[in-house]
Design an enzyme around this catalytic site. Structure first.
Site, PDB file in Angstrom:
ATOM      1  N   ASP A 186       8.648  27.836 -32.600  1.00 37.56           N
ATOM      2  CA  ASP A 186      10.052  28.353 -33.343  1.00 37.56           C
ATOM      3  C   ASP A 186       9.569  28.121 -34.616  1.00 37.56           C
ATOM      4  O   ASP A 186       8.584  27.331 -35.027  1.00 37.56           O
ATOM      5  CB  ASP A 186      11.157  27.537 -32.959  1.00 37.56           C
ATOM      6  CG  ASP A 186      12.111  27.634 -33.980  1.00 37.56           C
ATOM      7  OD1 ASP A 186      12.671  28.657 -34.217  1.00 37.56           O
ATOM      8  OD2 ASP A 186      12.752  26.599 -34.539  1.00 37.56           O
ATOM      9  N   CYS A 226       0.855  -1.178  -0.078  1.00 36.80           N
ATOM     10  CA  CYS A 226      -0.021  -0.112   0.059  1.00 36.80           C
ATOM     11  C   CYS A 226       0.837   1.271   0.016  1.00 36.80           C
ATOM     12  O   CYS A 226       2.120   1.152  -0.060  1.00 36.80           O
ATOM     13  CB  CYS A 226      -1.022  -0.066   1.156  1.00 36.80           C
ATOM     14  SG  CYS A 226      -0.004   0.166   2.684  1.00 36.80           S
ATOM     15  N   CYS A 246       3.293   1.786   2.721  1.00 38.66           N
ATOM     16  CA  CYS A 246       4.678   0.906   2.621  1.00 38.66           C
ATOM     17  C   CYS A 246       5.656   1.903   1.603  1.00 38.66           C
ATOM     18  O   CYS A 246       6.939   1.831   2.215  1.00 38.66           O
ATOM     19  CB  CYS A 246       4.482  -0.475   2.004  1.00 38.66           C
ATOM     20  SG  CYS A 246       3.315  -1.534   2.931  1.00 38.66           S
TER      21      CYS A 246
END
Length: 751
Positions: free
Chosen positions: A443, A22, A25
């Site tokens: 550009d 989870c 952890c």
């Protein structure tokens, strides 16, 4: 463990972490690593990897030891195999969960049916029916639920609690209370009580059937979660698996079959129809159609011949080719793009950081709430069975998993889908920046235009000087990588040596040729003669780019070049306008040429074009727009665009551009298709929306579920189903990004 030395002299490592179940952890592993002096770490619960940056004096073994002391498994990850190892780990996890789920379902279904039948028809209860229920439930509580118990025990040994702690305590508490009921004597009811009323309220009874169904629900949720994470990571893994195992290399007069990882830059490789090109290369002999769909997302094969560049990972459809490798292994474009995606999947969104902080205190808070619920129901005069059932529901319904999965699974799915489409997003910052972008600055050369300039005219100051003008200019431009320089150098037939080559920012290039100082650039060193000035103005008005050539301070003449707009540029600009974005153009070219190109692609030359801009000017324009309150995306491909890409809120680099531009950008377009800009923007927006909805659901679920469980409105059975479905919802919602389709190109508006 993989290691890369960054520019600051620190080392970056990737560690595969096992045993995380989870988000709590993942938070614990991250805190454990960052407690080491000189170490910073991020842990991705979705990919089960820790990404660590540390000083040179940190022994990599210290990192693994620290993770193992925290109660988790750790092992090395190779640079070239990181994505494959993630896929293998997830596949193994899904396989183990599938086996446990099948056994759980085979036991839970008959146990639930028996319990229901005995609840509805008490006359069917036979002597020893409780022991039959226990025999069916024992493998479920033991072997099937073992991953939860093992993780909880690891946490207990290291004085920490995770989601598995809640599940294990809940399952064991319900089972333990059932055993108490069985051995204390007196009448015993099936866990489902009076039929399916147990779905609405907790009650007395033998809760083995409920425990069995809860375990099956939880295993199903974990299995679908692991399977979905595996699917989310599969796009990038499939891309990397296109790498070739063996190749045919020409060495002298001999053709050798060698492993692809032994290829060197400059090798001649034979590629037959149906084979995959093993590395970035240039075609030396032969012609063929190349399928680049898996790498760039382009749906139509592209014809290539001698001199054309090909990308590693693309497939030869119908011809025999001999190619010369230019970039191999980790330097190839495919490997570089893979690293971009892997890096993106380790990033953390700002919203997820809040969720991680919540997860860090969530499990202890739920344990306190469950204890308080148990005591509170007892003090209110309720039976012990009811207090136990309600407390178990609180333990089981709590779900920090959904919080932990909200961002990683969305980023996994978004970046994976992007890789399929040839769009490479570098992580959570790109998703977050794209959400608020309102202005897209392009550009011109190589971005809005083809970037393949050709010399269209040579105008000498004196009649008959065309060849000399082109020869001197070509000699100087031979060292330039700018499209203008490449075109002039290609057009020059005679070669001459250049010394003291210098790039003049915003002006051009200069060098000594045969003892004479030659300057080639947009701005001549001296004023143009009247005749040349008139010719220059006429050419620029027609859309040509004109450079002047000075020799020792005197104007030798002009060279006119043409660079046509990309066929898809006008459609790309119109599509961006349809998404509510304002397109602008920045270019170092002159105002007349810029206006002609802008008109062709649908950009207003009067209000949306800035011409004759140096790299510093481009940065200044981006900053000015930001100061005016705009969120700016910049699209470029050259070295002179790198600074603007870095300064912009969102940098988008054309994949065929320079390394500097790609490194500075937040999004890299692997497709030679300008409409990919709109696709990248929309994919990033969609991914960010998915993250927000995931987090909203996760927070909302826990906010609503915990009070309902504590008040006795949810039984353990319903709580287990809700907990499993909450994680499945987050993961499946993220996987919907795999069905993302780019916005259809908008026809350009009529000029």
């Amino acid at each position: 463990m993989s290691a890369i030395v960054d520019t600051a002299g620190r080392r970056a490592y990737t560690v595969q972490v096992g045993g995380m179940t989870c988000a709590a952890c993942a938070g614990r592993v991250a805190r454990t690593l960052t407690k080491l002096e000189g170490v910073t770490a991020t842990v991705n619960y979705a990919t089960e990897q820790a990404h660590v940056v540390c000083t040179d004096d940190i022994d990599p073994r210290m990192l693994i030891d620290a993770i193992e002391r925290a109660g988790y498994e750790a092992r090395r990850v190779d640079d070239t195999a990181a994505t494959s190892q993630v896929g293998n780990t997830l596949a193994q996890r899904a396989g183990d969960l599938r086996r446990r789920l099948v056994v759980a379902a085979m036991l839970a279904v008959p146990l639930a049916d028996l319990s229901l039948a005995l609840s509805l028809f008490p006359e069917l209860r036979f002597p020893g029916w409780t022991w039959v229920c226990l025999a069916l439930a024992a493998p479920l509580v033991g072997w099937c639920a073992w991953p939860f118990h093992a993780a909880a025990w690891r946490g207990l040994r290291h004085r920490t609690a995770t989601m598995d702690t809640l599940i294990s305590i809940g399952v064991l508490a319900a089972t333990g209370w059932t055993l108490v009921v069985m051995f204390r004597g007196g009448p015993v009811e099936p866990g489902l009580g009076a039929g399916w009323s147990a779905l609405a309220r907790a009650g007395d009874g033998l809760y083995l059937d409920v425990v069995a169904i809860v375990v099956a629900f939880l295993l199903a949720g974990r299995f679908f979660e692991a399977q979905s994470k595996q699917r989310a990571a599969s796009a990038m893994r499939a891309l990397l698996e296109r790498s070739v195992v063996d190749v045919d290399v020409v060495r002298g007069d001999v053709v050798l079959r060698i492993p692809a990882d032994r290829l060197l830059s400059g090798d001649l490789v034979i590629v037959r129809p149906g084979q995959t090109i093993p590395a970035d290369a240039v075609v030396v002999e032969g012609r063929a159609a190349i399928d680049a769909g898996a790498v760039t997302g382009e749906s139509v094969p592209r014809d290539v011949g001698p001199g054309d560049a090909v990308v590693g990972g693309t497939r030869d459809v119908d011809g025999l080719l001999v190619v010369r490798t230019t970039r191999v292994g980790a330097d190839s474009r495919l490997a570089r793009m893979a690293r971009l995606v892997e890096s993106a999947q380790t990033t953390t969104a700002n919203a997820q950081r809040l969720a991680d902080r919540v997860c860090a205190v969530f499990v202890p808070a739920v344990l306190v709430l469950a204890s308080g619920t148990f005591v509170g129901w007892l003090l209110a005069g309720n039976p012990v069975a009811t207090a136990v059932s309600t407390a178990v529901a609180v333990l089981i319904v709590a779900c920090p998993c959904a919080l932990g999965l909200a961002t990683p699974t969305a980023i996994l799915a978004g970046t994976g889908r992007g890789a399929q489409l040839g769009l490479f997003l570098k992580g959570a910052p790109a998703f977050e920046a794209t959400r608020s972008v309102d202005t897209v600055v392009f550009d011109k050369t190589g971005t809005l235009t083809e970037g393949r300039m050709q010399v269209a005219g040579v105008i000498p100051a004196e009649p008959g000087g065309e060849d000399e003008l082109l020869r001197l200019a070509g000699a100087v431009e031979h060292g330039s990588e700018h499209p203008i320089g490449v075109a002039i150098a290609a057009a020059a037939t005679a070669a001459a040596r250049v010394d003291d080559f210098t790039v003049v920012p915003g002006a051009g290039v200069s060098g000594l040729v045969e003892g004479r100082r030659v300057l080639v650039g947009r701005s001549a060193g001296t004023p143009l003669p009247a005749g040349l000035a008139v010719r220059r103005q006429a050419l620029e008005t027609a859309g040509a780019t004109v450079v002047a050539v000075d020799v020792d301070g005197s104007t030798l003449g002009l060279i006119a070049l043409t660079d046509l707009p990309r066929p898809d540029a006008a459609s790309a600009v119109a599509t961006l306008r349809g998404l509510g974005l304002t397109p602008l153009m920045l270019t170092g070219d002159n105002a007349r040429t810029a206006a002609a190109v802008a008109t062709d692609v649908g950009i207003d030359p009067a209000d949306e074009v800035t011409a004759e801009a140096s790299p510093e000017d481009k940065v200044a324009v981006v900053r000015r727009l930001q100061q005016e309150g705009h969120r700016v995306a910049f699209v470029g491909d050259g070295i002179n665009d790198a600074a603007a890409l870095a300064v912009a809120d969102l940098g988008i680099a054309v994949g065929r551009g320079t390394d500097a531009a790609i490194d500075a950008a937040d999004i890299v377009l692997g497709r030679d298709d300008l409409t990919a800009v709109a696709a990248a923007v929309e994919l990033a927006r969609r991914t960010h929306r998915t993250i927000r909805w995931n987090l909203l659901w996760a927070f909302g679920y826990n906010t609503a579920a915990l009070p309902l469980a504590a008040s006795g409105l949810l039984t353990p059975l319903v709580a287990g189903a809700a907990m499993a479905l909450s994680s499945v919802f987050v993961v499946t919602h993220s996987l919907a990004l795999g069905r993302f389709r780019p916005p259809p190109p908008t026809p350009p508006r009529e000029q």
